[in-house]
Scaffold this motif. Structure first.
Motif, PDB file in Angstrom:
ATOM      1  N   THR A  72      37.980  41.645  44.585  1.00 50.86           N
ATOM      2  CA  THR A  72      39.395  41.268  44.636  1.00 50.86           C
ATOM      3  C   THR A  72      40.282  42.307  45.303  1.00 50.86           C
ATOM      4  N   ALA A 104      45.395  40.823  45.522  1.00 50.15           N
ATOM      5  CA  ALA A 104      44.506  41.280  44.455  1.00 50.15           C
ATOM      6  C   ALA A 104      45.035  40.925  43.062  1.00 50.15           C
ATOM      7  N   CYS A 149      36.035  42.601  38.141  1.00 47.50           N
ATOM      8  CA  CYS A 149      36.760  42.574  39.413  1.00 47.50           C
ATOM      9  C   CYS A 149      36.714  43.963  40.041  1.00 47.50           C
ATOM     10  N   GLU A 161      41.397  34.967  37.587  1.00 47.28           N
ATOM     11  CA  GLU A 161      40.146  35.158  36.863  1.00 47.28           C
ATOM     12  C   GLU A 161      40.401  35.252  35.353  1.00 47.28           C
ATOM     13  N   LYS A 213      44.132  44.233  50.724  1.00 47.28           N
ATOM     14  CA  LYS A 213      43.923  42.988  49.972  1.00 47.28           C
ATOM     15  C   LYS A 213      45.219  42.686  49.206  1.00 47.28           C
ATOM     16  N   LYS A 229      33.405  40.071  41.136  1.00 45.67           N
ATOM     17  CA  LYS A 229      34.336  39.391  42.032  1.00 45.67           C
ATOM     18  C   LYS A 229      35.069  40.457  42.837  1.00 45.67           C
ATOM     19  N   GLN A 260      38.411  45.555  35.239  1.00 41.87           N
ATOM     20  CA  GLN A 260      38.890  45.816  36.592  1.00 41.87           C
ATOM     21  C   GLN A 260      38.527  47.252  36.961  1.00 41.87           C
ATOM     22  N   ASP A 266      44.642  37.229  42.418  1.00 45.55           N
ATOM     23  CA  ASP A 266      43.249  36.821  42.256  1.00 45.55           C
ATOM     24  C   ASP A 266      42.689  37.247  40.900  1.00 45.55           C
ATOM     25  N   ILE A 267      43.056  38.456  40.447  1.00 42.54           N
ATOM     26  CA  ILE A 267      42.590  38.914  39.130  1.00 42.54           C
ATOM     27  C   ILE A 267      43.238  38.090  38.028  1.00 42.54           C
TER      28      ILE A 267
END
Length: 370
Positions: A160, A350, A142, A357, A347, A158, A121, A353-354
């Protein structure tokens, strides 16, 4: 699931890591999470406070200037890698997450060598050296900003955004609680000043020299100084003799701090920028000029170019910052325009979404509720 999250060194690394962990636990409360940090760094205190176990590595950073301390770097790195291998063998994670910082290098390398899928990340608009080095082994990267193909393989990226503490998303409901917490008066303009978890000397000295101007203007100031400056700040507050200035070494309840702010003065670290976008507060950013590859200026410009924030250079802040802050507080139309623009960059999903993943990397069939 068994997940290792590694990295730290600053709040900008630690709090996104905790947000990811919280989201994983929300999805599946049975998930076991182990943090790996650097001995003596702030994650060793902040992570347990958030309710998670953490183990430390003796890893240190290499200094940019020639120093005797650099002689110990390869030895501590080697010891850290051996320790990371042992941690991976003992914990048997399904995936490993690196959020940047010294500890993420040895841990993610050790995990990759054991065939454990890894996720990076990257919080900033300019990738950190550790994350760039680990990218070749990572399954997923990410990121918070577009255009990161300049640093990472495009097929692994990605977009995010940066995860932030969940309470930040509900800051607007905390105005009354915030005024009670900080002892503020209703109706007075309020400035929040945050220089990162360790404080910022430029911001602190700029505020110190201009406290009387804020008092004369009837402005309340909530000032996070960092631990090194707090005694000096308290002396400065005592010298102006006004209850309008509130100085703290660290503010844990940032949702309440944002809730009371009509404007914010901040460094341009990735976490601060992401939080400002989410809460929609008009901001003056003062990037740290010594940040690696000047990434804070790049973070700030990503907002300034969209008319979503103002910028004051570090080298001129002592002369300009207080004037800029008072001017912004006096201009409701500008504050409204900045607020509307910065909200469009938020966002809020986030962390979720992470987390999704990470789950995909484990091969789990779990999906985040939409």
């Amino acid at each position: 699931m068994r997940i290792i999250i590694s990295g730290g060194g600053t709040g900008g690394h630690i709090y996104p890591a905790i947000a990811i962990a919280n989201e994983l636990k929300t999805i599946d409360p049975a998930t076991e999470i182990l943090f790996v940090g650097a001995e003596g760094k702030m994650e060793m205190e902040k992570v347990p406070r958030a309710g998670y176990q953490i183990v430390g590595l003796p890893v240190v950073g290499i200094k940019r200037e020639l120093t005797l301390a650099n002689l110990a770097f390869p030895f501590k790195l080697g010891r850290s890698f051996l320790r990371a291998q042992q941690i991976v063998r003992d914990f048997q994670p399904d995936a490993a997450v690196g959020v940047g910082g010294y500890a993420s290098g040895p841990l993610l390398l050790a995990a990759s060598m054991k065939g454990i899928p890894t996720l990076i990340q990257e919080q900033n608009s300019y990738a950190g050296i550790t994350n760039k080095a680990l990218a070749r082994w990572a399954k997923r990267i990410c990121v918070a900003y577009p255009g990161m193909e300049a640093f990472f393989p495009a097929d692994k990226i990605k977009l995010t955004g940066n995860p932030v503490r969940s309470d930040i998303q509900f800051a607007d409901t905390q105005a009354d609680a915030g005024r009670n917490l900080f002892g503020l008066e209703l109706g007075r303009p309020t400035l929040l000043v945050i220089g990162g978890s360790q404080g910022a000397r430029t911001l602190n000295e700029s505020l110190e020299s201009g406290l009387q101007r804020f008092v004369d203007a009837g402005v309340q100031v909530v000032w996070q100084t960092g631990p090194a400056f707090i005694e000096r700040a308290r002396a400065a507050v005592a010298s102006v003799g006004s209850p309008l200035i509130k100085a703290y070494d660290f503010i844990y309840e940032m949702d309440k701090a944002y809730a009371v702010a009509n404007a914010v003065v901040s460094r341009a670290g990735a976490l601060s920028v992401s939080e400002l976008c989410l809460v929609g507060r008009p901001a003056i950013l003062v990037p740290l000029p010594t940040a690696a590859e000047d990434h804070q200026t790049k973070n700030a410009m990503s907002l300034v170019e969209r008319k979503a924030a103002l910028l004051v250079n570090d080298r001129t802040a002592r002369e300009e910052l207080v004037t800029a802050a008072l001017s912004l507080l006096d201009d409701s139309a500008q504050r409204q325009q900045l607020s509307e623009a910065i909200k469009t960059l938020a966002k809020p999903n986030a962390a979720r979404d992470i987390a999704q993943e990470v789950i995909h990397l484990t091969g789990s069939s779990k999906k985040v509720a939409r």
